[in-house]
Design a protein around this motif. Structure first.
Motif, PDB file in Angstrom:
ATOM      1  N   VAL A  54       0.823  -1.212   0.000  1.00 46.40           N
ATOM      2  CA  VAL A  54       0.000   0.000   0.000  1.00 46.40           C
ATOM      3  C   VAL A  54       0.857   1.262   0.000  1.00 46.40           C
ATOM      4  O   VAL A  54       0.511   2.263  -0.639  1.00 46.40           O
ATOM      5  N   CYS A  55       1.996   1.219   0.677  1.00 47.48           N
ATOM      6  CA  CYS A  55       2.754   2.448   0.934  1.00 47.48           C
ATOM      7  C   CYS A  55       3.970   2.655   0.037  1.00 47.48           C
ATOM      8  O   CYS A  55       4.458   3.796  -0.068  1.00 47.48           O
ATOM      9  N   GLU A  56       4.457   1.620  -0.611  1.00 49.84           N
ATOM     10  CA  GLU A  56       5.719   1.732  -1.344  1.00 49.84           C
ATOM     11  C   GLU A  56       5.679   2.815  -2.418  1.00 49.84           C
ATOM     12  O   GLU A  56       6.641   3.563  -2.597  1.00 49.84           O
ATOM     13  N   HIS A  57       4.558   2.924  -3.142  1.00 49.42           N
ATOM     14  CA  HIS A  57       4.485   3.910  -4.222  1.00 49.42           C
ATOM     15  C   HIS A  57       4.036   5.281  -3.734  1.00 49.42           C
ATOM     16  O   HIS A  57       3.914   6.207  -4.534  1.00 49.42           O
ATOM     17  N   ARG A  58       3.814   5.433  -2.436  1.00 45.99           N
ATOM     18  CA  ARG A  58       3.328   6.700  -1.894  1.00 45.99           C
ATOM     19  C   ARG A  58       4.421   7.519  -1.216  1.00 45.99           C
ATOM     20  O   ARG A  58       4.163   8.632  -0.770  1.00 45.99           O
ATOM     21  N   ILE A  59       5.624   6.962  -1.091  1.00 45.10           N
ATOM     22  CA  ILE A  59       6.691   7.703  -0.426  1.00 45.10           C
ATOM     23  C   ILE A  59       7.744   8.131  -1.439  1.00 45.10           C
ATOM     24  O   ILE A  59       7.952   7.476  -2.461  1.00 45.10           O
ATOM     25  N   LEU A  60       8.393   9.230  -1.143  1.00 47.63           N
ATOM     26  CA  LEU A  60       9.470   9.753  -1.989  1.00 47.63           C
ATOM     27  C   LEU A  60      10.741   9.777  -1.159  1.00 47.63           C
ATOM     28  O   LEU A  60      10.781  10.385  -0.081  1.00 47.63           O
ATOM     29  N   LEU A  61      11.775   9.115  -1.626  1.00 52.19           N
ATOM     30  CA  LEU A  61      13.007   8.990  -0.858  1.00 52.19           C
ATOM     31  C   LEU A  61      13.909  10.204  -1.033  1.00 52.19           C
ATOM     32  O   LEU A  61      13.865  10.902  -2.053  1.00 52.19           O
ATOM     33  N   GLN A  62      14.726  10.441  -0.029  1.00 56.57           N
ATOM     34  CA  GLN A  62      15.750  11.470  -0.118  1.00 56.57           C
ATOM     35  C   GLN A  62      16.838  11.017  -1.098  1.00 56.57           C
ATOM     36  O   GLN A  62      17.082   9.828  -1.263  1.00 56.57           O
ATOM     37  N   PRO A  63      17.508  11.957  -1.761  1.00 61.63           N
ATOM     38  CA  PRO A  63      18.616  11.574  -2.654  1.00 61.63           C
ATOM     39  C   PRO A  63      19.685  10.742  -1.953  1.00 61.63           C
ATOM     40  O   PRO A  63      20.278   9.845  -2.552  1.00 61.63           O
ATOM     41  N   GLN A  64      19.904  11.007  -0.658  1.00 66.33           N
ATOM     42  CA  GLN A  64      20.911  10.270   0.087  1.00 66.33           C
ATOM     43  C   GLN A  64      20.578   8.779   0.167  1.00 66.33           C
ATOM     44  O   GLN A  64      21.461   7.928   0.167  1.00 66.33           O
ATOM     45  N   ALA A  65      19.277   8.456   0.228  1.00 65.51           N
ATOM     46  CA  ALA A  65      18.869   7.059   0.322  1.00 65.51           C
ATOM     47  C   ALA A  65      19.297   6.284  -0.921  1.00 65.51           C
ATOM     48  O   ALA A  65      19.772   5.146  -0.833  1.00 65.51           O
ATOM     49  N   LYS A  66      19.140   6.902  -2.071  1.00 66.17           N
ATOM     50  CA  LYS A  66      19.533   6.229  -3.310  1.00 66.17           C
ATOM     51  C   LYS A  66      21.047   6.071  -3.386  1.00 66.17           C
ATOM     52  O   LYS A  66      21.553   5.064  -3.881  1.00 66.17           O
ATOM     53  N   MET A  67      21.771   7.059  -2.867  1.00 67.78           N
ATOM     54  CA  MET A  67      23.227   6.958  -2.852  1.00 67.78           C
ATOM     55  C   MET A  67      23.698   5.823  -1.946  1.00 67.78           C
ATOM     56  O   MET A  67      24.740   5.215  -2.184  1.00 67.78           O
ATOM     57  N   ASP A  68      22.924   5.559  -0.890  1.00 66.09           N
ATOM     58  CA  ASP A  68      23.254   4.489   0.043  1.00 66.09           C
ATOM     59  C   ASP A  68      22.647   3.138  -0.358  1.00 66.09           C
ATOM     60  O   ASP A  68      22.615   2.209   0.460  1.00 66.09           O
ATOM     61  N   ASP A  69      22.147   3.049  -1.596  1.00 69.30           N
ATOM     62  CA  ASP A  69      21.547   1.815  -2.117  1.00 69.30           C
ATOM     63  C   ASP A  69      20.362   1.344  -1.287  1.00 69.30           C
ATOM     64  O   ASP A  69      20.136   0.137  -1.113  1.00 69.30           O
ATOM     65  N   MET A  70      19.577   2.297  -0.785  1.00 73.93           N
ATOM     66  CA  MET A  70      18.362   1.964  -0.050  1.00 73.93           C
ATOM     67  C   MET A  70      17.166   2.159  -0.978  1.00 73.93           C
ATOM     68  O   MET A  70      17.152   3.069  -1.807  1.00 73.93           O
ATOM     69  N   ASN A  71      16.160   1.299  -0.830  1.00 78.25           N
ATOM     70  CA  ASN A  71      14.939   1.457  -1.607  1.00 78.25           C
ATOM     71  C   ASN A  71      13.738   1.546  -0.678  1.00 78.25           C
ATOM     72  O   ASN A  71      13.839   1.301   0.528  1.00 78.25           O
ATOM     73  N   ALA A  72      12.588   1.882  -1.253  1.00 76.82           N
ATOM     74  CA  ALA A  72      11.392   2.109  -0.442  1.00 76.82           C
ATOM     75  C   ALA A  72      10.971   0.854   0.313  1.00 76.82           C
ATOM     76  O   ALA A  72      10.605   0.912   1.486  1.00 76.82           O
TER      77      ALA A  72
END
Length: 308
Positions: A275-293
């Motif tokens: 339900v929530c995965e497509h509703r959140i927007l990650l910080q640019p830092q999260a993508k740099m740290d190889d984190m996903n929703a």
């Protein structure tokens, strides 16, 4: 009603093999009166899945293959002048049905995508100032190819939020693919799908789901999870209140499929990420740290205290 739910799943499984979890969650969304977004590569059975549900549920089914030249009127309908009567007559678009498949929705224009917003949220279509109610029940199943595929564009956040869940089907495992080959060797399994419930049965099941009991502790648990998405350092945009309502509705449908008339924490955990995965927007830092929703939401589930 529990047996009817099992019958629906069994019928859909005749043509969609090895994806029981996806089938169950789509049934939950239909019972919760929501809409589904399926994001995956072409050819994994997204359209087949929608057609199978329409046959098992006795629903009027229509489909549009979205391309850049599809117009909003193709979706909503239009008024046509009748010379004999001297009146404008409404000609319904493809969305005027019980189960509407919006195939490859991210290949069409933003104007056409936005034409779906009212019908998805309000269950009605307005053409030239006149409102037309959609049939009941009403569900939209939209498919989209992953971003980066030729000719695709991102859906706006306002439209993404209208979908109760976003799912990925993925490739079948080795044995499931062998079973698919065997099943389609001499005949089409789609022709074997039988009507599991009538439209009136489905409407009764939806009403039953809406009456499932939710305790104050469950409401507090869901709210704690949602608030955690809004305060997480790696999340730029948390889950909306519409998302909070969707979690509760899906949890009630999950409880229904397990034969209970009350929600437990496990029901919430089963549906929270989808339900929530497509509703959140990650910080640019999260993508740099190889984190996903998904990984962040899974961690929130582990860190949030569970009511006893």
């Amino acid at each position: 009603m529990l047996q009817q739910s099992k019958d629906i799943i069994d019928e859909v499984r005749k043509v969609v093999i090895g994806k029981d979890d996806v089938i169950a969650k789509i049934l939950m969304v239909i019972l919760a009166k929501g809409h589904i977004l399926i994001e995956d590569i072409p050819g994994v059975g997204k359209t087949t899945l929608a057609l199978a549900f329409s046959k098992a549920l006795s629903l009027d089914y229509k489909r549009i293959q979205f391309t850049p030249d599809v117009m909003p009127s193709d979706v909503t309908g239009f008024n046509l002048y009748n010379k004999k009567t001297g009146q404008f007559e409404f000609r319904p678009g493809a969305a005027m049905c019980n189960l509407f498949l919006a195939d490859e929705i991210n290949r069409t224009s933003s104007k056409t995508q936005s034409a779906l917003l009212e019908v998805m949220e309000e269950g009605q279509i307005t053409v030239d100032g006149v409102t037309h109610e959609t049939p009941k029940p009403y569900t939209v199943i939209a498919t989209q190819n992953p971003m980066g595929s030729a000719g695709t564009q991102m859906l706006p956040d306002s439209q993404l939020d209208r979908f109760m869940i976003r799912l990925k089907m993925g490739y079948p495992d080795r044995q499931s693919e062998i079973n698919i080959l065997k099943g389609r060797h001499a005949s089409d399994p789609m022709e074997t799908i039988q009507k599991a419930v009538s439209v009136s049965d489905l409407l009764l099941m939806q009403d039953t789901v809406s009456q499932i009991f939710v305790s104050d502790l469950i409401f507090q648990y869901v709210t704690s999870l949602i608030c955690a998405t809004r305060s997480h350092p790696m999340i730029q945009l948390g889950v909306s209140p519409r998302g909070t309502l969707a979690v509760v509705k899906m949890a009630k449908a999950c409880a229904f499929l397990f034969g209970r008339n009350y929600v437990i924490p496990e029901d919430v955990q089963q549906v929270f990420c989808d339900v929530c995965e497509h509703r959140i927007l990650l910080q640019p830092q999260a993508k740099m740290d190889d984190m996903n929703a998904r990984s962040i939401l899974d961690k929130l589930l582990l860190e949030t205290s569970i009511p006893q």
